[in-house]
Design an enzyme around this catalytic site. Structure first.
Site, PDB file in Angstrom:
ATOM      1  N   ASP A  82       1.017  -1.243  -0.003  1.00 46.23           N
ATOM      2  CA  ASP A  82      -0.102   0.087   0.039  1.00 46.23           C
ATOM      3  C   ASP A  82       0.968   1.321   0.070  1.00 46.23           C
ATOM      4  O   ASP A  82       2.056   1.120   0.553  1.00 46.23           O
ATOM      5  CB  ASP A  82      -0.862  -0.117   1.365  1.00 46.23           C
ATOM      6  CG  ASP A  82      -2.035   0.902   1.122  1.00 46.23           C
ATOM      7  OD1 ASP A  82      -3.260   0.390   1.090  1.00 46.23           O
ATOM      8  OD2 ASP A  82      -1.919   2.260   0.893  1.00 46.23           O
TER       9      ASP A  82
ATOM     10  N   THR B  94      -1.754   6.452   0.892  1.00 44.53           N
ATOM     11  CA  THR B  94      -2.252   7.741   0.602  1.00 44.53           C
ATOM     12  C   THR B  94      -3.184   8.019   1.683  1.00 44.53           C
ATOM     13  O   THR B  94      -3.406   7.509   2.860  1.00 44.53           O
ATOM     14  CB  THR B  94      -3.054   7.724  -0.549  1.00 44.53           C
ATOM     15  OG1 THR B  94      -4.408   6.984  -0.141  1.00 44.53           O
ATOM     16  CG2 THR B  94      -2.498   6.847  -1.805  1.00 44.53           C
TER      17      THR B  94
ATOM     18  N   ALA C 287      -5.886  -1.607  -4.760  1.00 45.63           N
ATOM     19  CA  ALA C 287      -5.372  -0.286  -4.775  1.00 45.63           C
ATOM     20  C   ALA C 287      -5.996   0.559  -5.759  1.00 45.63           C
ATOM     21  O   ALA C 287      -5.985   0.330  -7.042  1.00 45.63           O
ATOM     22  CB  ALA C 287      -3.562  -0.401  -5.067  1.00 45.63           C
TER      23      ALA C 287
ATOM     24  N   THR D 108     -15.673  -1.890 -10.434  1.00 41.98           N
ATOM     25  CA  THR D 108     -16.883  -1.574  -9.742  1.00 41.98           C
ATOM     26  C   THR D 108     -17.983  -1.426 -10.593  1.00 41.98           C
ATOM     27  O   THR D 108     -17.876  -1.237 -11.954  1.00 41.98           O
ATOM     28  CB  THR D 108     -16.425   0.160  -9.390  1.00 41.98           C
ATOM     29  OG1 THR D 108     -17.764   0.688  -9.032  1.00 41.98           O
ATOM     30  CG2 THR D 108     -15.955   0.782 -10.581  1.00 41.98           C
ATOM     31  N   ASP D 109     -18.977  -1.351 -10.298  1.00 36.29           N
ATOM     32  CA  ASP D 109     -20.383  -1.337 -11.173  1.00 36.29           C
ATOM     33  C   ASP D 109     -20.386   0.087 -11.754  1.00 36.29           C
ATOM     34  O   ASP D 109     -21.274   0.075 -12.781  1.00 36.29           O
ATOM     35  CB  ASP D 109     -21.751  -1.619 -10.353  1.00 36.29           C
ATOM     36  CG  ASP D 109     -21.765  -0.597  -9.055  1.00 36.29           C
ATOM     37  OD1 ASP D 109     -21.077   0.185  -8.890  1.00 36.29           O
ATOM     38  OD2 ASP D 109     -23.035  -0.846  -8.503  1.00 36.29           O
ATOM     39  N   GLU D 110     -19.709   0.986 -11.289  1.00 34.05           N
ATOM     40  CA  GLU D 110     -19.839   2.432 -11.753  1.00 34.05           C
ATOM     41  C   GLU D 110     -19.400   2.605 -12.999  1.00 34.05           C
ATOM     42  O   GLU D 110     -19.476   3.561 -14.027  1.00 34.05           O
ATOM     43  CB  GLU D 110     -19.062   3.438 -11.001  1.00 34.05           C
ATOM     44  CG  GLU D 110     -19.615   3.524  -9.550  1.00 34.05           C
ATOM     45  CD  GLU D 110     -19.066   4.778  -8.853  1.00 34.05           C
ATOM     46  OE1 GLU D 110     -18.430   5.751  -9.448  1.00 34.05           O
ATOM     47  OE2 GLU D 110     -19.412   5.023  -7.627  1.00 34.05           O
TER      48      GLU D 110
ATOM     49  N   TYR E 279     -13.272   9.004 -12.141  1.00 36.38           N
ATOM     50  CA  TYR E 279     -12.885   7.847 -11.351  1.00 36.38           C
ATOM     51  C   TYR E 279     -13.624   6.673 -12.164  1.00 36.38           C
ATOM     52  O   TYR E 279     -12.828   5.806 -12.205  1.00 36.38           O
ATOM     53  CB  TYR E 279     -13.694   7.891  -9.862  1.00 36.38           C
ATOM     54  CG  TYR E 279     -13.822   6.540  -9.343  1.00 36.38           C
ATOM     55  CD1 TYR E 279     -12.761   5.960  -8.771  1.00 36.38           C
ATOM     56  CD2 TYR E 279     -14.996   6.021  -9.276  1.00 36.38           C
ATOM     57  CE1 TYR E 279     -13.074   4.464  -8.267  1.00 36.38           C
ATOM     58  CE2 TYR E 279     -15.279   4.466  -8.558  1.00 36.38           C
ATOM     59  CZ  TYR E 279     -14.250   3.979  -8.220  1.00 36.38           C
ATOM     60  OH  TYR E 279     -14.242   2.629  -7.559  1.00 36.38           O
TER      61      TYR E 279
ATOM     62  N   SER F 192     -11.480   5.637 -15.046  1.00 36.49           N
ATOM     63  CA  SER F 192     -10.208   5.307 -15.026  1.00 36.49           C
ATOM     64  C   SER F 192     -10.608   3.720 -14.627  1.00 36.49           C
ATOM     65  O   SER F 192      -9.616   2.985 -15.112  1.00 36.49           O
ATOM     66  CB  SER F 192      -9.507   5.953 -13.870  1.00 36.49           C
ATOM     67  OG  SER F 192     -10.181   5.812 -12.609  1.00 36.49           O
ATOM     68  N   LYS F 193     -11.672   3.373 -13.680  1.00 34.16           N
ATOM     69  CA  LYS F 193     -11.791   2.039 -13.638  1.00 34.16           C
ATOM     70  C   LYS F 193     -12.064   1.347 -14.844  1.00 34.16           C
ATOM     71  O   LYS F 193     -11.731   0.122 -15.195  1.00 34.16           O
ATOM     72  CB  LYS F 193     -12.810   1.877 -12.341  1.00 34.16           C
ATOM     73  CG  LYS F 193     -12.468   2.450 -11.045  1.00 34.16           C
ATOM     74  CD  LYS F 193     -11.254   1.784 -10.402  1.00 34.16           C
ATOM     75  CE  LYS F 193     -11.570   0.365  -9.830  1.00 34.16           C
ATOM     76  NZ  LYS F 193     -10.516  -0.235  -9.148  1.00 34.16           N
TER      77      LYS F 193
ATOM     78  N   ASN G 169     -22.080  -0.883  -4.393  1.00 33.84           N
ATOM     79  CA  ASN G 169     -21.353   0.004  -3.043  1.00 33.84           C
ATOM     80  C   ASN G 169     -21.331  -0.758  -1.973  1.00 33.84           C
ATOM     81  O   ASN G 169     -22.258  -1.339  -1.367  1.00 33.84           O
ATOM     82  CB  ASN G 169     -22.489   1.019  -2.687  1.00 33.84           C
ATOM     83  CG  ASN G 169     -22.127   2.333  -3.519  1.00 33.84           C
ATOM     84  OD1 ASN G 169     -22.531   2.170  -4.867  1.00 33.84           O
ATOM     85  ND2 ASN G 169     -22.021   3.475  -3.161  1.00 33.84           N
TER      86      ASN G 169
ATOM     87  N   ARG H 288     -28.264   3.617  -4.562  1.00 37.65           N
ATOM     88  CA  ARG H 288     -27.112   2.759  -4.954  1.00 37.65           C
ATOM     89  C   ARG H 288     -27.718   1.607  -4.097  1.00 37.65           C
ATOM     90  O   ARG H 288     -28.510   1.457  -3.463  1.00 37.65           O
ATOM     91  CB  ARG H 288     -25.983   3.273  -3.774  1.00 37.65           C
ATOM     92  CG  ARG H 288     -25.335   4.643  -4.182  1.00 37.65           C
ATOM     93  CD  ARG H 288     -24.699   4.483  -5.405  1.00 37.65           C
ATOM     94  NE  ARG H 288     -24.312   5.730  -5.806  1.00 37.65           N
ATOM     95  CZ  ARG H 288     -24.719   6.680  -6.746  1.00 37.65           C
ATOM     96  NH1 ARG H 288     -25.930   6.194  -7.392  1.00 37.65           N
ATOM     97  NH2 ARG H 288     -24.043   7.718  -7.381  1.00 37.65           N
TER      98      ARG H 288
END
Ligand code: NAD
Ligand code: TDX
Length: 339
Positions: free
Chosen positions: A33, A36, A82, A124-126, A152, A155-156, A181, A216
């Site tokens: 890790d 951050t 990460a 992610t589901d996003e 975000y 990028s995923k 979520n 969500r």
């Protein structure tokens, strides 16, 4: 097995480490890790007592460091948690999301190719964008086109495309999970549920974006961990698995539930400006992982949220160490500049 868990000092990664140490007591788990703002070594306090666990500070986008680590440790598998994970931060400062979430994933996969290592990407589901509020019959399946809304989620989605390309082109043994979520212990209090708990505890207003109508699909983090474990062992390379437990709630329903459970008044709710590009509704169809791998969620939201609130109320020191910044000193305290 020896498994590298990246991002293991964050919310889901730390829960996954505990899950794996318990479920597979003979496995060796290494957490990598960067620490951050979202990485908190206090999350791993009990893991450090286990001789099968070790920690390495480093950036997944640091190719030289990854090559050294993989060459030395010879992992059987990598589970990549990460990431920069907060949508609001990706709106105010997108670049670090591109570096960690896209380039970092590529660097990890190059190391996996070189050292013949299995790779699992936690997505992610996003990546599917959103569903309309008035079509409750619609759900994301693994074949729903990618249509990310925020830096975000874009990028995923980019990382997911890379993973599938590395599988096809290089034969990398890789899988992807796309989860809804999560909620549960150790979630950084910038995210909605711990933010509600932390602010309501202090009697402060709870910000709800727009009208609070966005939906969500909430999944307890332990259910996510069991899904990733199953995919890691039984998933088919090159496949994507959606993970969700059919627990859709509007944001307003979530705030009201939490405030009620905490005995706090609804007057704490404060409607604020909406998030730009705010996704309306996420809802997962988890049939594939249920039918092909036999996974099922154990928690329903109404019971899971109660134990989650209890956890935060019993761990107010953990929250306070974050809000006053003390958590940032743990690495120095533990390693004293070494490592
Ligand atoms: P988190 O922000 O709590 O933790 C992320 C961790 O990654 C932190 O410990 C951070 O220090 C570390 N990290 C960040 N950049 C790094 C880098 N360059 N190198 C090494 N470590 C780095 O996030 P989370 O909520 O636990 O999410 C974990 C993963 O699950 C993410 O990939 C996220 O996209 C995905 N996901 C999260 C949810 C959710 O509801 N939280 C849902 C679906 C998918
Ligand atoms: O103060 C707030 N008020 C509010 O109304 C915050 C922080 C959020 N919200 C709303 C926005 C969302 O509709 O609550 C919902 C949940 O927000 P977040 O906790 O920021 O999560 P979300 O944007 O849905 O993304 C999360 O789930 C998918 C994770 O942060 C991602 O990493 C994951 O991929």
């Amino acid at each position: 097995m020896k498994i590298l868990v990246t991002g293991g000092a964050g919310f889901i990664g730390s829960n996954f480490i505990y899950y794996m140490l318990k479920k597979h007591p003979a496995y060796k788990i290494v957490c990598l890790d960067k620490l951050t703002y979202a990485g908190n070594l206090e999350n791993l306090k009990e893991a450090f007592e286990n001789p099968n666990f070790s920690f390495e500070k480093g950036d997944i986008a640091d190719a030289e460091k990854m090559d050294g680590l993989f060459g030395r440790e010879r992992f059987d598998a990598v589970v990549n948690f990460a990431a920069e994970s907060h949508v609001d931060r990706s709106i105010s400062d997108p670049q670090v999301f591109l570096k960690t979430n896209i380039l970092g994933t590529g660097v990890l996969m190059d190391a996996c190719r070189k050292y013949s290592c299995r790779f699992h990407q936690v997505s992610t589901d996003e990546v599917y964008g959103d569903l309309p509020l008035d079509r409750k019959d619609l759900f994301f399946t693994e074949n729903t086109p990618l249509k990310a809304s925020s830096p975000y989620s874009a990028s995923k989605a980019s990382a997911d495309l890379l993973v599938l390309a590395y599988h096809r082109t290089f034969g990398l043994e890789a899988t992807i999970s796309r989860c809804s979520n999560n909620y549960g212990p150790f979630q950084f209090p910038e995210k909605f549920i711990p933010l509600i708990i932390s602010r309501a505890y202090e009697g402060k207003s709870v910000p709800v974006y727009g009208k609070g109508e966005n939906v969500r699909d909430w999944l307890h983090v332990d259910d996510h961990c069991s899904a990733v474990d199953l995919i890691l062992h039984k998933g088919k390379a090159g496949e994507v698995y959606n993970v969700g437990g059919h627990n859709e709630r509007t944001n307003l329903e979530v705030v009201r539930t939490v405030l009620r459970e905490m005995g706090k008044p609804e007057e704490l709710i404060s409607f604020v400006s909406d998030r730009p590009g705010h996704d309306l509704r996420y809802a997962i169809n988890p049939s594939k992982i249920q039918n092909e791998l036999g996974w099922n969620a154990v928690y329903d939201f109404d019971s899971g949220i109660k134990t989650t609130i209890e956890w935060y109320l019993n761990n107010m020191d953990w929250l306070k160490n974050i809000t006053d910044g003390e958590y940032k000193n743990y690495y120095e305290k533990m390693y004293g500049g070494r490592g």
